[in-house]
Design a protein around this motif. Structure first.
Motif, PDB file in Angstrom:
ATOM      1  N   UNK A  29       0.815  -1.212   0.000  1.00  0.00           N
ATOM      2  CA  UNK A  29       0.000   0.000   0.000  1.00  0.00           C
ATOM      3  C   UNK A  29       0.848   1.260   0.000  1.00  0.00           C
ATOM      4  N   UNK A  30       2.145   1.101   0.180  1.00  0.00           N
ATOM      5  CA  UNK A  30       3.110   2.202   0.212  1.00  0.00           C
ATOM      6  C   UNK A  30       2.769   3.261   1.247  1.00  0.00           C
ATOM      7  N   UNK A  31       2.210   2.841   2.350  1.00  0.00           N
ATOM      8  CA  UNK A  31       1.940   3.764   3.444  1.00  0.00           C
ATOM      9  C   UNK A  31       3.048   3.585   4.478  1.00  0.00           C
ATOM     10  N   UNK A  32       3.788   4.639   4.717  1.00  0.00           N
ATOM     11  CA  UNK A  32       4.874   4.601   5.699  1.00  0.00           C
ATOM     12  C   UNK A  32       4.491   5.521   6.849  1.00  0.00           C
ATOM     13  N   UNK A  39      13.396   6.418  10.320  1.00  0.00           N
ATOM     14  CA  UNK A  39      13.618   6.107   8.906  1.00  0.00           C
ATOM     15  C   UNK A  39      15.054   6.295   8.423  1.00  0.00           C
ATOM     16  N   UNK A  40      15.728   7.323   8.888  1.00  0.00           N
ATOM     17  CA  UNK A  40      17.076   7.601   8.378  1.00  0.00           C
ATOM     18  C   UNK A  40      18.014   6.405   8.564  1.00  0.00           C
ATOM     19  N   UNK A  41      18.089   5.787   9.737  1.00  0.00           N
ATOM     20  CA  UNK A  41      18.970   4.619   9.871  1.00  0.00           C
ATOM     21  C   UNK A  41      18.561   3.456   8.955  1.00  0.00           C
TER      22      UNK A  41
END
Length: 52
Positions: A29-32, A39-41
């Motif tokens: 669904x590409x929902x983050x 997220x960065x790591x």
């Protein structure tokens, strides 16, 4: 994470109905839902291992 064998982009309705009935497929669904601290790591690690 899961290893993906096949990816079907926007399947035709007949194929989509078949996949739904079989109940052994995952839908992207590409929902983050996360913040940058989370997220960065992950993205950094993926870039290092995926070579992107």
């Amino acid at each position: 994470m899961f290893q993906v064998e096949t990816f079907i982009e926007k399947p035709v309705i007949k194929t989509a109905e078949k996949l739904i009935k079989e109940k052994r497929y995952f839908w992207n669904s590409e929902i983050i839902y996360a913040n940058s601290i989370q997220l960065v790591p992950i993205f950094t690690r993926c870039k290092l291992t995926c070579g992107s």
